[in-house]
Design a protein around this motif. Structure first.
Motif, PDB file in Angstrom:
ATOM      1  N   LEU A 180       0.821  -1.211   0.000  1.00  0.00           N
ATOM      2  CA  LEU A 180       0.000   0.000   0.000  1.00  0.00           C
ATOM      3  C   LEU A 180       0.856   1.263   0.000  1.00  0.00           C
ATOM      4  CD1 LEU A 180      -2.798  -1.200   2.446  1.00  0.00           C
ATOM      5  CD2 LEU A 180      -2.923  -1.018  -0.052  1.00  0.00           C
ATOM      6  N   THR A 181       2.013   1.229   0.653  1.00  0.00           N
ATOM      7  CA  THR A 181       2.931   2.372   0.622  1.00  0.00           C
ATOM      8  C   THR A 181       3.425   2.628  -0.798  1.00  0.00           C
ATOM      9  OG1 THR A 181       3.631   2.040   2.908  1.00  0.00           O
ATOM     10  CG2 THR A 181       5.143   3.267   1.494  1.00  0.00           C
ATOM     11  N   GLU A 182       3.701   1.566  -1.520  1.00  0.00           N
ATOM     12  CA  GLU A 182       4.124   1.718  -2.919  1.00  0.00           C
ATOM     13  C   GLU A 182       3.016   2.397  -3.734  1.00  0.00           C
ATOM     14  OE1 GLU A 182       5.961  -0.874  -6.623  1.00  0.00           O
ATOM     15  OE2 GLU A 182       5.171  -1.922  -4.887  1.00  0.00           O
ATOM     16  N   GLU A 183       1.777   1.994  -3.501  1.00  0.00           N
ATOM     17  CA  GLU A 183       0.665   2.636  -4.209  1.00  0.00           C
ATOM     18  C   GLU A 183       0.557   4.112  -3.817  1.00  0.00           C
ATOM     19  OE1 GLU A 183      -2.915   0.348  -3.727  1.00  0.00           O
ATOM     20  OE2 GLU A 183      -2.143  -1.279  -4.967  1.00  0.00           O
ATOM     21  N   HIS A 184       0.731   4.412  -2.543  1.00  0.00           N
ATOM     22  CA  HIS A 184       0.704   5.809  -2.092  1.00  0.00           C
ATOM     23  C   HIS A 184       1.761   6.626  -2.841  1.00  0.00           C
ATOM     24  CE1 HIS A 184      -0.935   4.718   2.210  1.00  0.00           C
ATOM     25  NE2 HIS A 184      -1.852   4.533   1.261  1.00  0.00           N
ATOM     26  N   SER A 185       2.933   6.021  -3.055  1.00  0.00           N
ATOM     27  CA  SER A 185       4.027   6.757  -3.703  1.00  0.00           C
ATOM     28  C   SER A 185       3.683   7.139  -5.143  1.00  0.00           C
ATOM     29  CB  SER A 185       5.329   5.956  -3.652  1.00  0.00           C
ATOM     30  OG  SER A 185       5.288   4.856  -4.526  1.00  0.00           O
ATOM     31  N   PHE A 186       2.806   6.394  -5.775  1.00  0.00           N
ATOM     32  CA  PHE A 186       2.357   6.762  -7.119  1.00  0.00           C
ATOM     33  C   PHE A 186       1.236   7.796  -7.071  1.00  0.00           C
ATOM     34  CE2 PHE A 186       4.145   2.528  -8.081  1.00  0.00           C
ATOM     35  CZ  PHE A 186       5.008   2.882  -9.101  1.00  0.00           C
ATOM     36  N   MET A 187       0.387   7.714  -6.060  1.00  0.00           N
ATOM     37  CA  MET A 187      -0.776   8.612  -5.993  1.00  0.00           C
ATOM     38  C   MET A 187      -0.448   9.988  -5.428  1.00  0.00           C
ATOM     39  SD  MET A 187      -3.974   6.122  -5.119  1.00  0.00           S
ATOM     40  CE  MET A 187      -3.159   5.241  -3.785  1.00  0.00           C
TER      41      MET A 187
END
Length: 167
Positions: A83-90
């Motif tokens: 989920l942190t990886e997804e946050h880094s894109f958003m």
């Protein structure tokens, strides 16, 4: 409904985020620039900028600093890492949309700014909807099952900003 208040609070924010993403998607799929002279168009831009700044980025930060570190401490870091990886894109998409929405709210869209806004907006909608679904199906149930009352109360206080500083 969730058994603890922090899961329910995050769930309620997810619902509000999805509603905002649906409004954004409807505006983008019209393929016409949002009319800032129209109160509905201006409200969408203002709501989008305010929600990203005040809610979405704060939500991400809280998850990363409080929830994912909690899961790390009990040996369950995979969900937090993903989920942190997804946050880094958003995050950058959200910040870009805030800038574009505020600029458009002040002076409207031209062809280039509308193209940039609609492209970034469509990408954020797609990523955010999938992200929220993952959190609803995995993160929130895990929180609901694993938090004791004291930890849940501490997290809720931290999230809502009602925690008192340690003396």
């Amino acid at each position: 409904m969730f058994a603890n208040r922090i899961s329910q609070t995050l769930h309620d924010e997810h619902r509000a985020t999805i509603a905002l993403m649906e409004r954004l998607e409807r505006a983008i799929t019209r393929r016409q620039p949002i009319d800032v002279a129209d109160s509905e168009g201006r409200r969408l831009l203002d709501d989008l900028a305010a929600a990203i700044e005040a809610d979405t980025l704060r939500h991400f930060d809280f998850e990363e600093t409080e929830l994912f570190t909690l899961f790390d401490s009990v040996g369950d870091q995979l969900i937090g890492d993903h989920l942190t990886e997804e946050h880094s894109f958003m995050r950058p998409l959200g910040q870009q949309l805030v800038t574009l929405a505020r600029r458009a709210s002040a002076g409207g869209f031209d062809t280039d700014s509308w193209h940039e806004f609609s492209r970034a907006g469509a990408e954020l909608v797609q990523r955010m909807v999938v992200h929220v679904q993952k959190e609803e199906m995995a993160l929130l149930p895990l929180l609901d099952q694993t938090l004791d009352d004291a930890t849940e109360a501490r997290l809720l206080d931290a999230y809502l900003g009602t925690a008192t500083p340690a003396s």
